[in-house]
Design a protein around this motif. Structure first.
Motif, PDB file in Angstrom:
ATOM      1  N   ALA A  24     -46.500  -6.185 -24.081  1.00 48.45           N
ATOM      2  CA  ALA A  24     -45.894  -6.826 -25.244  1.00 48.45           C
ATOM      3  C   ALA A  24     -44.445  -7.224 -24.965  1.00 48.45           C
ATOM      4  O   ALA A  24     -43.918  -8.151 -25.579  1.00 48.45           O
ATOM      5  CB  ALA A  24     -45.958  -5.898 -26.455  1.00 48.45           C
ATOM      6  N   LEU A  25     -43.807  -6.521 -24.040  1.00 46.80           N
ATOM      7  CA  LEU A  25     -42.408  -6.799 -23.714  1.00 46.80           C
ATOM      8  C   LEU A  25     -42.253  -7.831 -22.620  1.00 46.80           C
ATOM      9  O   LEU A  25     -41.269  -8.583 -22.595  1.00 46.80           O
ATOM     10  CB  LEU A  25     -41.697  -5.507 -23.270  1.00 46.80           C
ATOM     11  N   LEU A  26     -43.202  -7.869 -21.672  1.00 47.94           N
ATOM     12  CA  LEU A  26     -43.034  -8.671 -20.463  1.00 47.94           C
ATOM     13  C   LEU A  26     -44.221  -9.590 -20.219  1.00 47.94           C
ATOM     14  O   LEU A  26     -45.381  -9.190 -20.368  1.00 47.94           O
ATOM     15  CB  LEU A  26     -42.879  -7.765 -19.229  1.00 47.94           C
ATOM     16  N   GLY A  27     -43.917 -10.812 -19.822  1.00 52.52           N
ATOM     17  CA  GLY A  27     -44.902 -11.711 -19.250  1.00 52.52           C
ATOM     18  C   GLY A  27     -44.532 -11.972 -17.802  1.00 52.52           C
ATOM     19  O   GLY A  27     -43.578 -11.405 -17.277  1.00 52.52           O
ATOM     20  N   LEU A  28     -45.287 -12.831 -17.140  1.00 50.48           N
ATOM     21  CA  LEU A  28     -45.025 -13.141 -15.733  1.00 50.48           C
ATOM     22  C   LEU A  28     -44.927 -14.645 -15.549  1.00 50.48           C
ATOM     23  O   LEU A  28     -45.617 -15.423 -16.210  1.00 50.48           O
ATOM     24  CB  LEU A  28     -46.138 -12.604 -14.834  1.00 50.48           C
ATOM     25  N   ALA A  29     -44.071 -15.045 -14.623  1.00 52.16           N
ATOM     26  CA  ALA A  29     -43.977 -16.441 -14.199  1.00 52.16           C
ATOM     27  C   ALA A  29     -43.683 -16.445 -12.708  1.00 52.16           C
ATOM     28  O   ALA A  29     -43.452 -15.394 -12.098  1.00 52.16           O
ATOM     29  CB  ALA A  29     -42.882 -17.165 -14.975  1.00 52.16           C
ATOM     30  N   LEU A  30     -43.693 -17.631 -12.121  1.00 49.79           N
ATOM     31  CA  LEU A  30     -43.395 -17.779 -10.703  1.00 49.79           C
ATOM     32  C   LEU A  30     -42.006 -18.371 -10.539  1.00 49.79           C
ATOM     33  O   LEU A  30     -41.669 -19.377 -11.165  1.00 49.79           O
ATOM     34  CB  LEU A  30     -44.426 -18.693 -10.026  1.00 49.79           C
ATOM     35  N   ARG A  31     -41.217 -17.719  -9.699  1.00 49.76           N
ATOM     36  CA  ARG A  31     -39.876 -18.213  -9.409  1.00 49.76           C
ATOM     37  C   ARG A  31     -39.927 -19.371  -8.420  1.00 49.76           C
ATOM     38  O   ARG A  31     -40.768 -19.378  -7.538  1.00 49.76           O
ATOM     39  CB  ARG A  31     -39.015 -17.109  -8.770  1.00 49.76           C
ATOM     40  N   ARG A  32     -38.982 -20.270  -8.574  1.00 48.74           N
ATOM     41  CA  ARG A  32     -38.724 -21.229  -7.508  1.00 48.74           C
ATOM     42  C   ARG A  32     -37.502 -20.692  -6.779  1.00 48.74           C
ATOM     43  O   ARG A  32     -36.414 -21.248  -6.805  1.00 48.74           O
ATOM     44  CB  ARG A  32     -38.501 -22.622  -8.093  1.00 48.74           C
ATOM     45  N   ASN A  33     -37.683 -19.570  -6.130  1.00 46.23           N
ATOM     46  CA  ASN A  33     -36.603 -18.798  -5.508  1.00 46.23           C
ATOM     47  C   ASN A  33     -37.172 -18.169  -4.252  1.00 46.23           C
ATOM     48  O   ASN A  33     -38.208 -17.497  -4.318  1.00 46.23           O
ATOM     49  CB  ASN A  33     -36.129 -17.717  -6.501  1.00 46.23           C
ATOM     50  N   PRO A  34     -36.540 -18.353  -3.062  1.00 45.56           N
ATOM     51  CA  PRO A  34     -37.116 -17.845  -1.819  1.00 45.56           C
ATOM     52  C   PRO A  34     -37.030 -16.338  -1.661  1.00 45.56           C
ATOM     53  O   PRO A  34     -37.575 -15.792  -0.713  1.00 45.56           O
ATOM     54  CB  PRO A  34     -36.277 -18.545  -0.746  1.00 45.56           C
ATOM     55  N   LYS A  35     -36.376 -15.634  -2.604  1.00 42.65           N
ATOM     56  CA  LYS A  35     -36.157 -14.208  -2.416  1.00 42.65           C
ATOM     57  C   LYS A  35     -37.163 -13.330  -3.156  1.00 42.65           C
ATOM     58  O   LYS A  35     -37.349 -12.173  -2.810  1.00 42.65           O
ATOM     59  CB  LYS A  35     -34.735 -13.833  -2.866  1.00 42.65           C
ATOM     60  N   ALA A  37     -41.002 -13.717  -5.464  1.00 36.40           N
ATOM     61  CA  ALA A  37     -42.041 -14.650  -5.912  1.00 36.40           C
ATOM     62  C   ALA A  37     -42.197 -14.655  -7.422  1.00 36.40           C
ATOM     63  O   ALA A  37     -42.314 -15.706  -8.045  1.00 36.40           O
ATOM     64  CB  ALA A  37     -43.371 -14.300  -5.248  1.00 36.40           C
ATOM     65  N   HIS A  38     -42.215 -13.481  -8.038  1.00 36.46           N
ATOM     66  CA  HIS A  38     -42.521 -13.388  -9.453  1.00 36.46           C
ATOM     67  C   HIS A  38     -41.265 -13.216 -10.287  1.00 36.46           C
ATOM     68  O   HIS A  38     -40.215 -12.825  -9.784  1.00 36.46           O
ATOM     69  CB  HIS A  38     -43.449 -12.195  -9.704  1.00 36.46           C
ATOM     70  N   LEU A  39     -41.393 -13.515 -11.549  1.00 37.89           N
ATOM     71  CA  LEU A  39     -40.322 -13.284 -12.506  1.00 37.89           C
ATOM     72  C   LEU A  39     -40.902 -12.530 -13.685  1.00 37.89           C
ATOM     73  O   LEU A  39     -41.917 -12.939 -14.261  1.00 37.89           O
ATOM     74  CB  LEU A  39     -39.725 -14.608 -12.984  1.00 37.89           C
ATOM     75  N   LEU A  40     -40.285 -11.408 -14.025  1.00 39.18           N
ATOM     76  CA  LEU A  40     -40.645 -10.695 -15.246  1.00 39.18           C
ATOM     77  C   LEU A  40     -39.949 -11.401 -16.402  1.00 39.18           C
ATOM     78  O   LEU A  40     -38.724 -11.483 -16.429  1.00 39.18           O
ATOM     79  CB  LEU A  40     -40.198  -9.234 -15.163  1.00 39.18           C
ATOM     80  N   VAL A  41     -40.709 -11.910 -17.334  1.00 43.04           N
ATOM     81  CA  VAL A  41     -40.160 -12.699 -18.433  1.00 43.04           C
ATOM     82  C   VAL A  41     -40.188 -11.856 -19.706  1.00 43.04           C
ATOM     83  O   VAL A  41     -41.253 -11.532 -20.228  1.00 43.04           O
ATOM     84  CB  VAL A  41     -40.956 -13.998 -18.633  1.00 43.04           C
ATOM     85  N   SER A  42     -39.013 -11.509 -20.186  1.00 50.75           N
ATOM     86  CA  SER A  42     -38.915 -10.659 -21.371  1.00 50.75           C
ATOM     87  C   SER A  42     -39.184 -11.448 -22.637  1.00 50.75           C
ATOM     88  O   SER A  42     -38.687 -12.566 -22.815  1.00 50.75           O
ATOM     89  CB  SER A  42     -37.522 -10.023 -21.445  1.00 50.75           C
ATOM     90  N   GLY A  43     -39.951 -10.846 -23.529  1.00 51.28           N
ATOM     91  CA  GLY A  43     -40.218 -11.463 -24.820  1.00 51.28           C
ATOM     92  C   GLY A  43     -39.224 -11.064 -25.889  1.00 51.28           C
ATOM     93  O   GLY A  43     -39.267 -11.608 -26.998  1.00 51.28           O
ATOM     94  N   VAL A  44     -38.318 -10.127 -25.581  1.00 45.01           N
ATOM     95  CA  VAL A  44     -37.372  -9.664 -26.602  1.00 45.01           C
ATOM     96  C   VAL A  44     -35.921  -9.867 -26.181  1.00 45.01           C
ATOM     97  O   VAL A  44     -35.014  -9.450 -26.883  1.00 45.01           O
ATOM     98  CB  VAL A  44     -37.597  -8.166 -26.929  1.00 45.01           C
ATOM     99  N   GLU A 153     -33.494  -5.716 -16.898  1.00 40.47           N
ATOM    100  CA  GLU A 153     -34.507  -4.917 -16.223  1.00 40.47           C
ATOM    101  C   GLU A 153     -33.854  -4.144 -15.092  1.00 40.47           C
ATOM    102  O   GLU A 153     -32.848  -4.560 -14.521  1.00 40.47           O
ATOM    103  CB  GLU A 153     -35.634  -5.796 -15.669  1.00 40.47           C
ATOM    104  N   PHE A 154     -34.408  -3.005 -14.788  1.00 36.98           N
ATOM    105  CA  PHE A 154     -33.936  -2.162 -13.693  1.00 36.98           C
ATOM    106  C   PHE A 154     -35.066  -2.162 -12.676  1.00 36.98           C
ATOM    107  O   PHE A 154     -36.068  -1.476 -12.849  1.00 36.98           O
ATOM    108  CB  PHE A 154     -33.647  -0.763 -14.233  1.00 36.98           C
TER     109      PHE A 154
END
Length: 847
Positions: A24-35, A37-44, A153-154
């Motif tokens: 409920a707090l986090l979704g996922l996306a893909l980074r356009r970042n070479p370091k 791959a994934h991005l934790l996307v916060s909903g709050v 995020e930590f």
């Protein structure tokens, strides 16, 4: 309801494991970042995903109240809250509000003329990694109360460790509290934080709303890159719905911002500032509400903040919400993320527009996610006056992009706060060391750029700061080495007075907590007898050194495909790097690139130098070079520092490895390397490196001095020539040595570290930082520190002639002992002062 991480999880095998609340707090996306791959996307958080302002603000308030309960009212009242730019600036503000009656500061990527940094650190996985701390009141971070560090995020803990390490060196305190919406560390990262807390002697607590981990399959980075490329090739890089006929004009809200009230926590936000903002919010919201009412049909409203400017728009959003408006809140961002129009993906759409605040790292793309197609009737765009520029209003600028997708656009401009002690400054020139630029103004409607719109190149993210860094310094302008021998990734501080006698430096470290790299020892000037010893030692050991040079160079060439890039750790590694380059040229006709960079105990390697190297060479080709190992402190320092940078191999190639700390070496015997006998006069007349905040800014290389006045005593060339002259005679022996080494077990045993621990206990020192093993380190103790005694391996002989002479000159006893893995060990005086420099570069309290 579909989880907004489903799309990524199904295609990459990424798993979110932990508390039930996490999906409920986090979704996922893909980074356009070479370091990463994934991005934790916060909903709050209110960054990438529009959310009710009350939900966003309430999440931070709740965390702040939990911190207050943890600390207790008395300790909480002494706390300072520090938030991270850009994502957590509003979250940190809200945590401070929840704690109540405490000051707040957030890091920034915007330099401000006249405001000296009170610290800085690196955020390794970010696309824009360097953070500045610019409090208007330099005492803000100087107290001893709890420091509360807030991030969204930590994940690994690297950013927090870098922050605490930097600030603890300046102003030690007993307690830190780390606050995050989610704690996503792996077990090893949790252990590392615990060990770090024990190391600095402070308590570190963690408060998070939810906890878990992200399970990443093998090769996820490569798979993520391929998936991004595939999706963009098939669907295009940007997903935006069809534009609809919209009004081309926007309305400017009458925002009566209180005079001299900071627009956020960039320079500090006190409880008094908070009271003034709370009192002003109803009238501020009324001004925005009036602008909305002037545009019919503005039912569903998005308040859109601007990068670091998150708190002011968030509080405007909460005030509008309380006034009865249907409001969501999010902000623009620097972070490049793939957009996929799927309910199981967290970033459905994105708007792309050029940066409009004259950023320090140059022009580039910026983004607003989930705005297009979000069903909004109006957008209230809130920027500070530094960002209210012609680029904002230009065709293709943010206002125009919003107007393509939302019927009504309202612009609200908050005056950029300028600290009262910040003077006017000259315009910024990229690549000019020590120069800053005017990026703020006090008028809400005053533009800060001319009418020309800079064309923005087609890039996936803002350029790295490496493009702003100067080219390496070279001789004869800097150092007595030939220009092709080495390029120094340093800045020239030759005109700055940095030297002090040993006792004064020790006292300064003791009384003020100064770092050893903030000053220089007075350069040792050898007498006639010592110079004779140096030349005799060079003559006796030249062939032995040549053999070690050949062995380590051939090992590197055999194990590193392509063309190695030699990067010496200044300054002891520099003569060795030059000799390795000469060997490769003499034996193989190779012109290996060679640079020298700074590494500082307790503060890591020069991050800007690494950025420059990564921009000009493949990091996989870089081979770090040093002179010798002692107990392995620099080996450990480099390995830890490089965790924050992708692609670099932390293995160091050294001439001598008596401590068995590395796997690439010329020899593991502890013998006299004459370059250890002297300081700058055998190292191209360059000083040890310097790292001091008033001299080295966030965009600068570390510094060093060129002692031109010592040219008459310079033996740098004589040392190199004497060793290189013996290359031919040792070539056959080197070939044999390398064949044996390449098939041998060269794994480090760290036996030297064990010996140091034993000596520390046997001699009642109880601190390994005061034990300096090996000929090179013992020489440094005698030249730079306050020596107590020298332990010499019985029968060491001529290798220690210069050590015995220095000990005699300083009145230091030399004790012959058996069973040493080193030829000698230098002991720093455990009672003279608590200012003896330890492995972290700080004062060491003797026990």
């Amino acid at each position: 309801m579909v989880w907004t991480g489903t799309w990524v999880a199904e295609r990459l095998g990424v798993e979110l494991i932990g508390d039930e609340e996490l999906p409920a707090l986090l979704g996922l996306a893909l980074r356009r970042n070479p370091k990463r791959a994934h991005l934790l996307v916060s909903g709050v958080l209110g960054k990438h995903v529009p959310q009710h302002p009350s939900v966003v603000y309430g999440a931070g308030l709740d965390l702040g109240r939990r911190v207050r309960a943890l600390l207790g009212d008395e300790e909480a009242a002494r706390a300072v809250v520090l938030g991270y730019a850009e994502t957590a600036t509003a979250l940190g503000h809200a945590v401070a509000d929840g704690l109540a009656l405490v000051p707040y500061l957030h890091s920034t990527r915007r330099p401000v003329p006249g405001v000296a940094p009170a610290g800085g650190f690196e955020e390794s996985h970010s696309h824009a990694t360097s953070h500045l701390l610019l409090p208007e009141d330099p005492k803000l971070l100087a107290g001893d109360g709890p420091l509360v560090l807030v991030d969204d995020e930590f994940s690994t803990g690297n950013t927090v460790l870098n922050t605490i390490r930097d600030l603890h060196e300046r102003h030690p305190r007993e307690r830190y509290v780390v606050v995050a919406l989610v704690d996503m560390r792996a077990a090893a990262d949790r252990d590392r934080l615990d060990a770090f807390a024990e190391e600095i002697g402070a308590r570190v607590d963690l408060v998070a709303r939810a906890a878990g981990t992200v399970r990443l399959p093998e090769g996820v980075l490569e798979k993520g890159r391929a998936l991004v490329a595939e999706h963009e090739a098939r669907h295009g890089a940007i997903r935006e719905p069809e534009t609809v006929p919209l009004a081309s004009a926007f309305v400017r809200a009458a925002l009566d911002w209180p005079r001299d009230l900071p627009d956020g926590g960039r320079h500090g936000f006190t409880p008094e500032h908070r009271e003034r903002l709370e009192a002003a919010l109803p009238s501020l919201a009324a001004g925005v509400g009036e602008a909305l009412r002037s545009r019919p049909g503005t039912g569903r409203v998005l308040v859109l903040g601007f990068e670091e400017l998150m708190y002011a728009p968030l509080r405007l959003g909460t005030a509008l919400e309380e006034a009865g408006h249907d409001v969501r809140y999010s902000t623009t961002t620097r972070s490049p993320v793939l957009a996929v129009d799927d309910p199981g993906y967290a970033i459905r759409t994105r708007l792309v527009f050029p940066a409009h605040d004259d950023p320090a790292d140059g022009p580039g793309e910026r983004y607003a996610y989930n705005v297009a197609g979000g069903g909004f009737d109006a957008v209230v765009l809130v920027v500070d006056s530094a960002a209210d520029t012609p680029a904002l209003h230009a065709p293709g600028g943010l206002l125009a992009r919003l107007g393509e997708h939302v019927p009504h656009v309202v612009l609200a401009v908050v005056p950029s706060y300028v600290p009262s002690r910040a003077p006017e400054a000259a315009p910024y020139t990229p690549g000019t060391a020590g120069t800053t630029r005017t990026v703020e103004n006090s008028g809400a409607d005053e533009a800060t750029a001319d009418d020309t719109v800079t064309e923005v190149p087609d890039a996936t993210e803002a350029p790295e700061r490496s493009s702003m860094l100067p080219e390496p310094l070279r001789g004869p302008a800097f150092s007595s080495y030939a220009p092709e021998e080495v390029g120094w990734l340093l800045q020239d501080l030759s005109d700055v007075e940095l030297e002090a006698p040993t006792e004064e430096r020790e006292e300064a470290i003791q009384s003020g907590g100064a770092h050893y790299a903030e000053s220089l020892p007075v350069e040792y000037q050898p007498g006639e007898r010592y110079q004779e010893l140096f030349h005799a030692a060079l003559e006796a050991s030249a062939a032995r050194i040549a053999r070690a040079v050949g062995t380590v160079t051939e090992t590197v060439l055999a194990e590193r495909p392509g063309t190695p890039v030699l990067v010496s750790l200044a300054r002891a590694g520099t003569p060795v790097g030059v000799l390795m380059r000469r060997w490769a040229r003499a034996r193989h006709g190779l012109d290996l690139p060679h640079y020298a960079v700074s590494i500082v105990r307790g503060r890591g390697i020069d991050a800007n130098a690494l950025r420059w190297l990564a921009a000009h060479h493949d990091p996989a080709d870089v081979v770090f070079v040093d002179g010798w190992t002692g107990k392995g402190a620099i080996t450990r320092e480099l390995a830890e520092a490089l965790k924050d940078f992708d692609g670099f191999d932390p293995d160091i190639a050294v001439l001598a490895d008596p401590g068995s700390c590395v796997r690439t070496y010329g020899t593991r015997e502890d013998f006299l390397i004459p370059s250890a006998c002297l300081n700058s006069t055998v190292s191209g007349l360059i000083s040890r490196t310097v790292l001091r905040s008033d001299l080295v800014g966030p965009d600068d290389f570390h510094g060093a001095k060129f002692y031109r006045e010592l040219a008459g005593s310079d033996v740098s060339g004589a040392f190199l020539d004497a060793v290189a002259a013996r290359f031919e005679e040792v070539a056959a022996t080197v070939d044999t040595d390398v064949k044996e080494l390449l098939t041998a077990d060269r794994a480090p045993t760290w036996e030297g570290w064990a010996a140091v621990e034993r000596i520390s206990e046997e001699y009642g020192i109880h601190d390994v930082n005061l034990v300096k093993p090996g000929v090179g380190e013992t020489t440094r103790v005698l030249l730079r520190r306050v020596p107590w005694k020298i332990l010499a391996k019985r029968g060491a002989g001529a290798d220690l002639a210069h050590v015995r002479l220095l000990a005699e000159q300083r009145g230091v006893p030399v004790e012959e002992v058996d069973g040493l893995p080193y030829s000698c060990v230098g002991l720093i005086h455990p009672e003279y002062t608590r200012g003896a420099t330890g492995a972290d570069g700080k004062a060491v309290v003797s026990r």
